[in-house]
Design a protein around this motif. Structure first.
Motif, PDB file in Angstrom:
ATOM      1  N   THR A  11      -5.722   9.721  58.494  1.00  0.00           N
ATOM      2  CA  THR A  11      -5.143  10.735  57.609  1.00  0.00           C
ATOM      3  C   THR A  11      -5.533  10.497  56.157  1.00  0.00           C
ATOM      4  O   THR A  11      -5.321  11.368  55.309  1.00  0.00           O
ATOM      5  N   GLU A  12      -6.039   9.308  55.841  1.00  0.00           N
ATOM      6  CA  GLU A  12      -6.529   8.992  54.502  1.00  0.00           C
ATOM      7  C   GLU A  12      -7.609   7.924  54.637  1.00  0.00           C
ATOM      8  O   GLU A  12      -7.783   7.348  55.705  1.00  0.00           O
ATOM      9  N   MET A  13      -8.334   7.663  53.560  1.00  0.00           N
ATOM     10  CA  MET A  13      -9.482   6.768  53.615  1.00  0.00           C
ATOM     11  C   MET A  13      -9.263   5.453  52.891  1.00  0.00           C
ATOM     12  O   MET A  13     -10.103   4.558  52.960  1.00  0.00           O
TER      13      MET A  13
ATOM     14  N   PHE B 264      -9.405   5.170  44.490  1.00  0.00           N
ATOM     15  CA  PHE B 264      -9.292   6.600  44.214  1.00  0.00           C
ATOM     16  C   PHE B 264      -9.630   7.372  45.478  1.00  0.00           C
ATOM     17  O   PHE B 264     -10.370   6.891  46.344  1.00  0.00           O
ATOM     18  N   GLN B 265      -9.058   8.544  45.622  1.00  0.00           N
ATOM     19  CA  GLN B 265      -9.394   9.470  46.693  1.00  0.00           C
ATOM     20  C   GLN B 265      -9.370  10.881  46.132  1.00  0.00           C
ATOM     21  O   GLN B 265      -8.373  11.300  45.544  1.00  0.00           O
ATOM     22  N   LEU B 266     -10.490  11.596  46.312  1.00  0.00           N
ATOM     23  CA  LEU B 266     -10.654  12.918  45.727  1.00  0.00           C
ATOM     24  C   LEU B 266     -10.906  13.943  46.822  1.00  0.00           C
ATOM     25  O   LEU B 266     -11.500  13.635  47.862  1.00  0.00           O
ATOM     26  N   ASP B 267     -10.461  15.156  46.561  1.00  0.00           N
ATOM     27  CA  ASP B 267     -10.696  16.276  47.476  1.00  0.00           C
ATOM     28  C   ASP B 267     -12.122  16.779  47.245  1.00  0.00           C
ATOM     29  O   ASP B 267     -12.436  17.331  46.183  1.00  0.00           O
ATOM     30  N   LEU B 268     -12.972  16.606  48.236  1.00  0.00           N
ATOM     31  CA  LEU B 268     -14.380  16.961  48.062  1.00  0.00           C
ATOM     32  C   LEU B 268     -14.560  18.466  47.905  1.00  0.00           C
ATOM     33  O   LEU B 268     -15.455  18.915  47.176  1.00  0.00           O
ATOM     34  N   ALA B 269     -13.726  19.259  48.557  1.00  0.00           N
ATOM     35  CA  ALA B 269     -13.858  20.720  48.459  1.00  0.00           C
ATOM     36  C   ALA B 269     -13.607  21.186  47.026  1.00  0.00           C
ATOM     37  O   ALA B 269     -14.327  22.063  46.505  1.00  0.00           O
TER      38      ALA B 269
ATOM     39  N   ASN C 132     -17.379  -3.178  45.542  1.00  0.00           N
ATOM     40  CA  ASN C 132     -17.175  -1.956  44.781  1.00  0.00           C
ATOM     41  C   ASN C 132     -17.952  -0.843  45.471  1.00  0.00           C
ATOM     42  O   ASN C 132     -19.186  -0.824  45.436  1.00  0.00           O
ATOM     43  N   GLY C 133     -17.243   0.044  46.128  1.00  0.00           N
ATOM     44  CA  GLY C 133     -17.943   1.040  46.921  1.00  0.00           C
ATOM     45  C   GLY C 133     -17.188   2.346  47.010  1.00  0.00           C
ATOM     46  O   GLY C 133     -16.046   2.480  46.553  1.00  0.00           O
ATOM     47  N   PHE C 134     -17.852   3.328  47.614  1.00  0.00           N
ATOM     48  CA  PHE C 134     -17.256   4.641  47.840  1.00  0.00           C
ATOM     49  C   PHE C 134     -17.665   5.134  49.208  1.00  0.00           C
ATOM     50  O   PHE C 134     -18.634   4.655  49.808  1.00  0.00           O
ATOM     51  N   GLU C 135     -16.937   6.111  49.714  1.00  0.00           N
ATOM     52  CA  GLU C 135     -17.233   6.694  51.016  1.00  0.00           C
ATOM     53  C   GLU C 135     -16.960   8.189  50.983  1.00  0.00           C
ATOM     54  O   GLU C 135     -15.953   8.636  50.439  1.00  0.00           O
ATOM     55  N   VAL C 136     -17.868   8.948  51.571  1.00  0.00           N
ATOM     56  CA  VAL C 136     -17.677  10.385  51.752  1.00  0.00           C
ATOM     57  C   VAL C 136     -17.402  10.608  53.233  1.00  0.00           C
ATOM     58  O   VAL C 136     -18.211  10.226  54.083  1.00  0.00           O
ATOM     59  N   GLY C 137     -16.268  11.173  53.552  1.00  0.00           N
ATOM     60  CA  GLY C 137     -15.911  11.350  54.954  1.00  0.00           C
ATOM     61  C   GLY C 137     -14.863  12.421  55.134  1.00  0.00           C
ATOM     62  O   GLY C 137     -14.539  13.171  54.211  1.00  0.00           O
TER      63      GLY C 137
ATOM     64  N   ALA D 219       0.058  22.648  63.873  1.00  0.00           N
ATOM     65  CA  ALA D 219      -1.351  22.914  63.543  1.00  0.00           C
ATOM     66  C   ALA D 219      -2.066  21.611  63.165  1.00  0.00           C
ATOM     67  O   ALA D 219      -1.491  20.727  62.541  1.00  0.00           O
ATOM     68  N   MET D 220      -3.310  21.508  63.556  1.00  0.00           N
ATOM     69  CA  MET D 220      -4.147  20.360  63.203  1.00  0.00           C
ATOM     70  C   MET D 220      -5.129  20.780  62.121  1.00  0.00           C
ATOM     71  O   MET D 220      -5.773  21.836  62.239  1.00  0.00           O
ATOM     72  N   LYS D 221      -5.217  19.967  61.063  1.00  0.00           N
ATOM     73  CA  LYS D 221      -6.058  20.322  59.932  1.00  0.00           C
ATOM     74  C   LYS D 221      -6.992  19.176  59.592  1.00  0.00           C
ATOM     75  O   LYS D 221      -6.751  18.021  59.960  1.00  0.00           O
ATOM     76  N   GLU D 222      -8.051  19.513  58.874  1.00  0.00           N
ATOM     77  CA  GLU D 222      -9.022  18.506  58.456  1.00  0.00           C
ATOM     78  C   GLU D 222      -9.615  18.902  57.115  1.00  0.00           C
ATOM     79  O   GLU D 222      -9.602  20.075  56.736  1.00  0.00           O
ATOM     80  N   ALA D 223     -10.104  17.911  56.396  1.00  0.00           N
ATOM     81  CA  ALA D 223     -10.704  18.163  55.086  1.00  0.00           C
ATOM     82  C   ALA D 223     -11.663  17.028  54.764  1.00  0.00           C
ATOM     83  O   ALA D 223     -11.535  15.908  55.280  1.00  0.00           O
ATOM     84  N   ASP D 224     -12.632  17.321  53.895  1.00  0.00           N
ATOM     85  CA  ASP D 224     -13.578  16.308  53.443  1.00  0.00           C
ATOM     86  C   ASP D 224     -13.051  15.667  52.170  1.00  0.00           C
ATOM     87  O   ASP D 224     -12.435  16.330  51.319  1.00  0.00           O
ATOM     88  N   ALA D 225     -13.297  14.375  52.041  1.00  0.00           N
ATOM     89  CA  ALA D 225     -12.805  13.641  50.877  1.00  0.00           C
ATOM     90  C   ALA D 225     -13.837  12.605  50.471  1.00  0.00           C
ATOM     91  O   ALA D 225     -14.725  12.237  51.244  1.00  0.00           O
ATOM     92  N   VAL D 226     -13.723  12.152  49.225  1.00  0.00           N
ATOM     93  CA  VAL D 226     -14.526  11.028  48.741  1.00  0.00           C
ATOM     94  C   VAL D 226     -13.544  10.023  48.158  1.00  0.00           C
ATOM     95  O   VAL D 226     -12.668  10.374  47.369  1.00  0.00           O
ATOM     96  N   ALA D 227     -13.667   8.771  48.614  1.00  0.00           N
ATOM     97  CA  ALA D 227     -12.744   7.728  48.189  1.00  0.00           C
ATOM     98  C   ALA D 227     -13.537   6.491  47.800  1.00  0.00           C
ATOM     99  O   ALA D 227     -14.700   6.325  48.200  1.00  0.00           O
ATOM    100  N   GLY D 228     -12.901   5.630  47.009  1.00  0.00           N
ATOM    101  CA  GLY D 228     -13.611   4.434  46.572  1.00  0.00           C
ATOM    102  C   GLY D 228     -12.654   3.325  46.193  1.00  0.00           C
ATOM    103  O   GLY D 228     -11.439   3.528  46.075  1.00  0.00           O
TER     104      GLY D 228
END
Length: 814
Positions: A561-563, A695-700, A583-588, A597-606
């Motif tokens: 549910t989170e990265m 940090f975790q950001l909403d990629l959309a 020190n890294g980041f991930e796009v997932g 309801a089941m939902k999904e979204a793209d995020a970038v976290a580091g």
């Protein structure tokens, strides 16, 4: 699956070489990964008889043997095997023989002064065992001395290691492979038949079969056999099992494994006396049901299994005795003293067995076949053949056979229409070469190919359309017209169709969204962060998680549910391995449940932490914790590279982050994400450095801003050639007022002349009123068409003073 060529030749006339057969099967979609030619293993090894055996005069552990190999004179061979004795038949490697398994060429030699003219071999030296306690001894009637021993040991064989695709369950059997070879080569086929087995007992109430889960088990056949004698299997049966990689056990168990290999139908034999003892009753009632909570039983591998609700069980008087379609139970296995049997032959649902096996982390030869789907139409044939072989090899009498069925349609037949025009449209033109003929497949060619596969082909009233009846053993994978077209292409040969390149090509390009994602990744890498990748599967922990119905492992049973959790664990793992701060980041992608309801979204976290300095001589070799502003600066550099203006607001809603050092990020009025320091309690729990930031950001939201600002392609921005005019302003401001709000107000009040506003000093302590802090900003004014005068700058600066006092209640100091 390991295919014995000798066994295959009993089922189909194979006239081509093993290499040609392997090539033919591979081109037809059955990859042959290895060809194991056993013939060189014992080339030159002959059958001999030890006619005399005496103690070596100069060695306690050696014997001098006189060995008759059918020649005019006996061979004198020195042997160190403890089981060497007179009047036994043994394999003898004569002088000049090369044994590749042990890389040895036999030469005349003297051992402790006694000449030796060959070697008496063990199974290990012939490649049939990893180790042997002594030489191999043959039990033969009317042996021919000096004859090749390879037919006696199954070493005149070639083994093909064949891999079948997941849809071809029929290829996990010798009969299925034989059918395929016959279709590919046009050779005649000889399928072993099982005549009806006479059930000689009377109607006995001692065995009953009942299915309470017909969807999981549509058919179950139980056969009672009495008076069997457990012994070792004959050599031919053992050799066939060994060639297939199966260890021989005893005649009854070996027959069930033999039928598994021959027909692809798993069977299981129970000791009936043990069933009666286990259940405490003479009348055995076999049932099929799912496991209940808390049940357990011990499987044949000696493991005590805690059963789960998805485990399908075979029961005797409602007590579990086998994991259906996977493995039998240890308490009811066939052993040396077994006299009465209950033989199981059943069809189990593919998905049910797959879930059951995965729930226990257990896969067997039986479960592999059930998961892919066995030939239901051959169930009775395989069962009767197994009963016949048991009666032949172990004796006894088949007394009772009971069958339970779900009652559903079990005809296993399917009719499809095949349009010849569609075949040619999909497959294209042929490479006819000099033979000429049509560029496309003719109706007769298509008919012959499908007939060779066992299909019934009939012309219909429609022109160039066939009605195809699929054979029962291909019922599961020939479901549509395109499946038949694939079979036509496969048997005709993929390499016999023309290669056609596109007539016109266009240059490739990246979609705007993917190009934006590339820019995001590039910006984070440019800021010094390493791109990471984690599994999307995690443990089940939260209420809003999306939980898998059929997980591979318990550790990977839900979607994340989170990265941040994965990044924190990776950070700690790198420290444990001595690799320093990660020190890294991930796009997932993240997943969650919103109600039903089941939902999904793209995020970038580091994650950012550790000492950023390379050399620490100025710090006495000690690490310096990363400050909040340094970590924020890394993120700011990313946003600057992307041309985005992100706002920060204090936030304390995330319990894993420091309540006073966490910010909620917004972009163009939309929530972008969160940035902050790990909570000290979590930092101590994970044994991490003092200050680690995530940090975790909403990629959309990020991509939408990039698209709106047209930052995918950078454009030149003009600059002023006139000098700037600086003004500083200092004041006391309430602590709760955010700097970003004041900066925004100053820019709006000053108007277009204000080029930039930057905070350069903050102070809290002596001479500062309680609940406030001292802030100092530098405002830079600039015009593009002139040098600004005092009269231009002062009105704008006064507006800044007024808005700060009016809106935020600051106390000006300058």
């Amino acid at each position: 699956m390991r295919i014995s060529l000798n066994w295959l030749r009993e089922l189909v006339d194979v006239a081509i070489s093993p290499e040609e057969l392997a090539e033919t099967l591979t081109m037809a979609g059955f990859e042959v990964e290895d060809i194991e030619d056993r013939r060189p293993w014992a080339s030159g090894v002959v059958l001999g008889k030890i006619i005399a055996c005496e103690q070596h005069p100069n060695a306690d552990k050696l014997r001098v043997c006189q060995v008759d190999v059918g020649s005019s004179e006996a061979l004198n061979i020195v042997c160190g095997a403890p089981n060497a004795r007179a009047d036994i038949y043994v394999p003898v490697a004569v002088v000049g023989t090369f044994l590749p398994t042990i890389d040895l060429k036999i030469k005349p030699a003297k051992l402790r002064g006694v000449p030796s003219e060959g070697m008496i071999c063990s199974l290990a030296e012939l490649g049939l065992a990893k180790e042997s306690a002594g030489i191999h001894i043959f039990e033969l009637e009317n042996p021919e001395l000096g004859s090749d021993i390879r037919p006696l040991l199954g070493l005149d064989d070639v083994i093909l290691d064949l891999t079948a695709t997941a849809n071809r369950a029929d290829a996990l059997s010798m009969v299925g492979v034989a059918r395929e070879v016959a279709a590919l080569t046009g050779a005649s086929l000889r399928i072993p038949e099982a005549n009806g087995v006479a059930i000689e007992g009377k109607e006995s109430p001692g065995l009953a079969v009942e299915i309470s889960e017909p969807q999981g088990c549509p058919i179950y056949i139980g056969t009672a056999i009495e008076g069997v004698k457990i012994a070792a299997s004959p050599a031919w049966l053992q050799q066939r099992l060994q060639a297939a990689g199966v260890r021989p056990i005893n005649n009854v168990v070996d027959v069930t494994n033999y039928i598994l290999l021959e027909w692809g139908q798993p069977l299981h034999a129970f000791d009936r006396s043990r069933l009666q003892s286990f259940t405490g009753t003479q009348d055995i009632s076999i049932g099929v049901r799912f496991a209940s909570s808390g049940e357990s039983f011990k499987t044949l591998d000696g493991q005590n299994r805690n059963l789960q609700a998805q485990n399908l069980l075979i029961t005797a008087s409602d007590k579990p005795v086998a994991l259906a379609g996977v493995m039998g139970g240890e308490d009811t296995e066939v052993h040396e003293g077994t006299q009465n049997l209950v033989l199981e032959a059943a069809i189990f649902d593919q998905a049910t067995i797959r879930r059951s096996a995965r729930a226990q982390g257990l896969r067997s030869e039986a479960s592999i076949r059930y998961e892919r789907g066995v030939n239901q139409a051959a169930l009775a044939t395989a069962c009767n053949r197994a009963v016949a072989l048991i009666l032949e090899l172990a004796g006894g009498t088949a007394t009772v056979q009971k069958t339970a069925s779900s009652g559903d349609d079990l005809s296993f037949s399917r009719s499809l229409e095949l349009r010849l025009d569609r075949v040619n449209l999909v497959l294209g033109q042929l490479k006819r070469g000099e033979t000429g003929g049509s560029k496309y497949l003719e109706p007769e060619e298509v008919k012959n190919i499908l007939t060779a596969l066992g299909c019934e082909v009939v012309s219909t009233e429609k022109e160039r359309v066939f009605a195809i009846t699929v054979p029962p053993y291909r019922y599961r994978d020939l479901e549509r017209e395109i499946d038949l077209i694939e079979e036509v292409a496969r048997l005709h040969g993929y390499d016999n169709f023309c290669d056609t390149l596109p007539s016109k090509t266009e240059p490739g390009y990246l979609s705007p969204e993917y190009a934006a994602i590339r820019n995001v990744r590039s910006a984070f890498r440019a800021a010094g962060l390493t791109e990471l990748m984690h599994y999307s599967l995690v443990k089940t922990e939260g209420d809003n998680q999306v939980v898998l119905a059929n997980p591979l492992f318990v550790e990977y049973s839900a979607l994340r549910t989170e990265m941040l959790s994965g990044l924190i664990d990776a950070f700690g793992y790198n420290l444990e391995q001595g690799n320093g701060a990660l020190n890294g980041f991930e796009v997932g992608r993240i997943f969650w449940k919103d109600g039903d309801a089941m939902k999904e979204a793209d995020a970038v976290a580091g994650i950012i932490g550790g000492d950023p300095t390379v050399w620490k001589w100025q710090q006495g070799g000690r690490d310096r914790p990363l400050t909040w502003f340094e970590a924020k600066g890394v993120l700011e550099s990313v946003f600057q590279e992307l041309g985005l203006s992100v706002e920060y607001q204090s936030d304390s809603s995330n319990s894993r982050l420091h309540p006073g050092r966490t910010a909620a990020l917004s972009l163009n009025g939309k929530h972008l994400g969160v940035f902050g320091q790990l909570h000290p309690q979590l930092q101590q729990q994970k044994d991490l450095p003092e200050q680690v930031y995530v940090f975790q950001l909403d990629l959309a939201v990020l991509l939408a801003a990039l698209e709106r600002s047209n930052n995918l392609t950078r454009k030149f921005a003009g600059y002023s050639s006139f000098p700037a005019s600086d003004r500083d302003i200092a004041f006391f401001a309430p602590v709760e007022v955010a700097v970003v709000e004041m900066q925004s107000a100053m820019k709006k009040a000053a108007g277009s002349l204000l080029d930039s506003v930057e905070l350069f000093d903050e102070y809290r302590g002596d001479n500062v009123p309680a609940g406030q802090r001292s802030l100092a900003f530098r405002l830079v004014y600039r015009a593009g068409d002139r040098t600004l005068s005092e009269s231009d700058v002062e009105p704008a600066q006064q507006k800044v003073r007024d808005i700060l006092v009016e809106k935020f209640g600051v106390s000006l100091r300058s």
